[in-house]
Design a protein around this motif. Structure first.
Motif, PDB file in Angstrom:
ATOM      1  N   CYS A 145     -38.528  -9.786  16.229  1.00  0.00           N
ATOM      2  CA  CYS A 145     -38.752 -10.587  15.030  1.00  0.00           C
ATOM      3  C   CYS A 145     -37.971 -10.015  13.851  1.00  0.00           C
ATOM      4  O   CYS A 145     -37.346 -10.761  13.090  1.00  0.00           O
ATOM      5  CB  CYS A 145     -40.249 -10.636  14.730  1.00  0.00           C
ATOM      6  SG  CYS A 145     -40.673 -11.670  13.332  1.00  0.00           S
ATOM      7  N   ALA A 146     -38.013  -8.699  13.697  1.00  0.00           N
ATOM      8  CA  ALA A 146     -37.300  -8.055  12.590  1.00  0.00           C
ATOM      9  C   ALA A 146     -35.797  -8.280  12.701  1.00  0.00           C
ATOM     10  O   ALA A 146     -35.130  -8.593  11.706  1.00  0.00           O
ATOM     11  CB  ALA A 146     -37.620  -6.557  12.564  1.00  0.00           C
ATOM     12  N   ILE A 147     -35.245  -8.136  13.892  1.00  0.00           N
ATOM     13  CA  ILE A 147     -33.810  -8.351  14.080  1.00  0.00           C
ATOM     14  C   ILE A 147     -33.446  -9.790  13.768  1.00  0.00           C
ATOM     15  O   ILE A 147     -32.423 -10.073  13.148  1.00  0.00           O
ATOM     16  CB  ILE A 147     -33.377  -7.955  15.510  1.00  0.00           C
ATOM     17  CG1 ILE A 147     -33.453  -6.444  15.667  1.00  0.00           C
ATOM     18  CG2 ILE A 147     -31.959  -8.444  15.815  1.00  0.00           C
ATOM     19  CD1 ILE A 147     -33.228  -5.947  17.088  1.00  0.00           C
ATOM     20  N   SER A 148     -34.305 -10.723  14.160  1.00  0.00           N
ATOM     21  CA  SER A 148     -34.003 -12.138  13.912  1.00  0.00           C
ATOM     22  C   SER A 148     -34.022 -12.481  12.426  1.00  0.00           C
ATOM     23  O   SER A 148     -33.426 -13.468  12.017  1.00  0.00           O
ATOM     24  CB  SER A 148     -34.983 -13.047  14.661  1.00  0.00           C
ATOM     25  OG  SER A 148     -36.259 -13.020  14.068  1.00  0.00           O
ATOM     26  N   LYS A 149     -34.686 -11.659  11.613  1.00  0.00           N
ATOM     27  CA  LYS A 149     -34.755 -11.905  10.169  1.00  0.00           C
ATOM     28  C   LYS A 149     -33.554 -11.345   9.412  1.00  0.00           C
ATOM     29  O   LYS A 149     -33.381 -11.633   8.227  1.00  0.00           O
ATOM     30  CB  LYS A 149     -36.050 -11.318   9.595  1.00  0.00           C
ATOM     31  CG  LYS A 149     -37.283 -12.059  10.056  1.00  0.00           C
ATOM     32  CD  LYS A 149     -38.550 -11.442   9.506  1.00  0.00           C
ATOM     33  CE  LYS A 149     -39.763 -12.208  10.021  1.00  0.00           C
ATOM     34  NZ  LYS A 149     -41.014 -11.595   9.563  1.00  0.00           N
ATOM     35  N   CYS A 156     -20.985 -17.926  17.798  1.00  0.00           N
ATOM     36  CA  CYS A 156     -22.413 -17.932  17.448  1.00  0.00           C
ATOM     37  C   CYS A 156     -22.622 -18.309  15.985  1.00  0.00           C
ATOM     38  O   CYS A 156     -23.485 -19.138  15.667  1.00  0.00           O
ATOM     39  CB  CYS A 156     -23.035 -16.558  17.718  1.00  0.00           C
ATOM     40  SG  CYS A 156     -23.212 -16.166  19.464  1.00  0.00           S
ATOM     41  N   PHE A 157     -21.849 -17.696  15.103  1.00  0.00           N
ATOM     42  CA  PHE A 157     -21.998 -17.995  13.676  1.00  0.00           C
ATOM     43  C   PHE A 157     -21.654 -19.456  13.392  1.00  0.00           C
ATOM     44  O   PHE A 157     -22.311 -20.104  12.578  1.00  0.00           O
ATOM     45  CB  PHE A 157     -21.130 -17.065  12.829  1.00  0.00           C
ATOM     46  CG  PHE A 157     -21.630 -15.649  12.766  1.00  0.00           C
ATOM     47  CD1 PHE A 157     -22.852 -15.270  13.313  1.00  0.00           C
ATOM     48  CD2 PHE A 157     -20.882 -14.663  12.164  1.00  0.00           C
ATOM     49  CE1 PHE A 157     -23.311 -13.965  13.252  1.00  0.00           C
ATOM     50  CE2 PHE A 157     -21.321 -13.356  12.095  1.00  0.00           C
ATOM     51  CZ  PHE A 157     -22.538 -13.005  12.639  1.00  0.00           C
ATOM     52  N   ASN A 158     -20.639 -19.983  14.060  1.00  0.00           N
ATOM     53  CA  ASN A 158     -20.296 -21.396  13.879  1.00  0.00           C
ATOM     54  C   ASN A 158     -21.434 -22.300  14.331  1.00  0.00           C
ATOM     55  O   ASN A 158     -21.745 -23.292  13.667  1.00  0.00           O
ATOM     56  CB  ASN A 158     -19.011 -21.743  14.632  1.00  0.00           C
ATOM     57  CG  ASN A 158     -17.782 -21.138  14.001  1.00  0.00           C
ATOM     58  OD1 ASN A 158     -17.797 -20.734  12.843  1.00  0.00           O
ATOM     59  ND2 ASN A 158     -16.712 -21.049  14.771  1.00  0.00           N
ATOM     60  N   PRO A 196     -29.702 -10.994   8.195  1.00  0.00           N
ATOM     61  CA  PRO A 196     -28.578 -11.930   8.063  1.00  0.00           C
ATOM     62  C   PRO A 196     -27.645 -11.762   9.273  1.00  0.00           C
ATOM     63  O   PRO A 196     -27.563 -10.673   9.852  1.00  0.00           O
ATOM     64  CB  PRO A 196     -27.888 -11.481   6.775  1.00  0.00           C
ATOM     65  CG  PRO A 196     -28.895 -10.663   6.048  1.00  0.00           C
ATOM     66  CD  PRO A 196     -29.802 -10.064   7.075  1.00  0.00           C
ATOM     67  N   PRO A 197     -26.937 -12.816   9.647  1.00  0.00           N
ATOM     68  CA  PRO A 197     -26.104 -12.756  10.862  1.00  0.00           C
ATOM     69  C   PRO A 197     -25.123 -11.585  10.902  1.00  0.00           C
ATOM     70  O   PRO A 197     -24.954 -10.972  11.954  1.00  0.00           O
ATOM     71  CB  PRO A 197     -25.350 -14.092  10.841  1.00  0.00           C
ATOM     72  CG  PRO A 197     -26.236 -15.010  10.087  1.00  0.00           C
ATOM     73  CD  PRO A 197     -26.917 -14.160   9.048  1.00  0.00           C
ATOM     74  N   ASP A 198     -24.491 -11.244   9.780  1.00  0.00           N
ATOM     75  CA  ASP A 198     -23.522 -10.144   9.818  1.00  0.00           C
ATOM     76  C   ASP A 198     -24.216  -8.814  10.107  1.00  0.00           C
ATOM     77  O   ASP A 198     -23.721  -8.006  10.876  1.00  0.00           O
ATOM     78  CB  ASP A 198     -22.708 -10.077   8.529  1.00  0.00           C
ATOM     79  CG  ASP A 198     -23.559  -9.860   7.283  1.00  0.00           C
ATOM     80  OD1 ASP A 198     -24.723 -10.309   7.261  1.00  0.00           O
ATOM     81  OD2 ASP A 198     -23.054  -9.245   6.320  1.00  0.00           O
ATOM     82  N   ALA A 221     -25.393  -8.749  13.820  1.00  0.00           N
ATOM     83  CA  ALA A 221     -24.295  -8.474  14.752  1.00  0.00           C
ATOM     84  C   ALA A 221     -23.963  -6.983  14.793  1.00  0.00           C
ATOM     85  O   ALA A 221     -23.775  -6.408  15.870  1.00  0.00           O
ATOM     86  CB  ALA A 221     -23.062  -9.279  14.354  1.00  0.00           C
ATOM     87  N   VAL A 222     -23.913  -6.352  13.633  1.00  0.00           N
ATOM     88  CA  VAL A 222     -23.571  -4.926  13.569  1.00  0.00           C
ATOM     89  C   VAL A 222     -24.664  -4.077  14.218  1.00  0.00           C
ATOM     90  O   VAL A 222     -24.365  -3.142  14.968  1.00  0.00           O
ATOM     91  CB  VAL A 222     -23.308  -4.494  12.101  1.00  0.00           C
ATOM     92  CG1 VAL A 222     -23.178  -3.005  11.980  1.00  0.00           C
ATOM     93  CG2 VAL A 222     -22.054  -5.167  11.580  1.00  0.00           C
ATOM     94  N   ILE A 223     -25.920  -4.409  13.962  1.00  0.00           N
ATOM     95  CA  ILE A 223     -27.030  -3.655  14.563  1.00  0.00           C
ATOM     96  C   ILE A 223     -27.006  -3.797  16.086  1.00  0.00           C
ATOM     97  O   ILE A 223     -27.222  -2.829  16.814  1.00  0.00           O
ATOM     98  CB  ILE A 223     -28.392  -4.111  13.979  1.00  0.00           C
ATOM     99  CG1 ILE A 223     -28.605  -3.500  12.595  1.00  0.00           C
ATOM    100  CG2 ILE A 223     -29.558  -3.759  14.892  1.00  0.00           C
ATOM    101  CD1 ILE A 223     -28.754  -1.986  12.571  1.00  0.00           C
TER     102      ILE A 223
END
Length: 177
Positions: A117-121, A66-68, A123-125, A128-130
């Motif tokens: 929306c909040a989750i999408s804002k 996903c990150f790639n 940062p990716p790391d 992922a943890v949340i």
């Protein structure tokens, strides 16, 4: 790992892998592609996969893929709206009453959209943890194993992500004081 055991592994974890990819990417088609790619990579090294650590390996592989993909696009894709059943499953929120009023239905939908929306804002790391902690119910130790990070680092990331989510969602809260 035999082919039968591998197929059982796929059936057991495919929904969780898809859910993680969907939250990280925000797009159903991309999430399906990443889920499939994850299991293709798992099959390529199925002889070395151990059932005890397979889920951690699958989650880490999904996250990396996903990150790639996000890096290749050079921007984060916002979460798209899915159908109501998918949103319910992803957010694990349900209206408690069997006959909610129209106002309650609207409020519940707005809450889901705000959280998405909040989750999408994040940062990716942090995202992922949340997802792993809050939506998948994984322990800090399990997350640390997946991410190959110290447990303290995971706890710190969860703390910062929760704080960031509170800050993002603060405008939606009423100030009753």
């Amino acid at each position: 790992m035999t082919e039968d055991k591998f197929l059982k592994l796929v059936h057991k974890h495919k929904a969780q892998i898809y859910q993680n990819a969907l939250y990280l990417l925000g797009n159903r088609e991309d999430a399906e592609d990443i889920t499939q790619e994850t299991f293709i990579k798992a099959w390529e090294c199925h002889a070395q996969l151990r059932p005890k650590t397979a889920l951690a390996w699958l989650l880490k592989c999904t996250q990396n893929l996903c990150f790639n993909l996000l890096k290749r696009r050079k921007f984060q894709v916002p979460l798209t709206e899915g159908d109501d059943e998918e949103l319910e499953a992803l957010m694990h929120t349900h209206v408690d009453q069997s006959n909610p009023s129209p106002d309650e239905i609207v409020i519940q939908q707005e809450l889901k959209e705000s959280v998405h929306c909040a989750i999408s804002k994040l940062p990716p790391d942090m995202r992922a943890v949340i997802i792993m902690r809050e939506l998948n119910g994984m322990s800090f130790k399990e997350i640390a194993e997946v991410l190959k990070q110290p447990e303290g680092t995971v706890k710190s990331t969860v703390f910062r992500a929760r704080k960031k989510l509170r800050d993002i969602l603060r405008p939606y809260w009423r100030n009753d004081k």
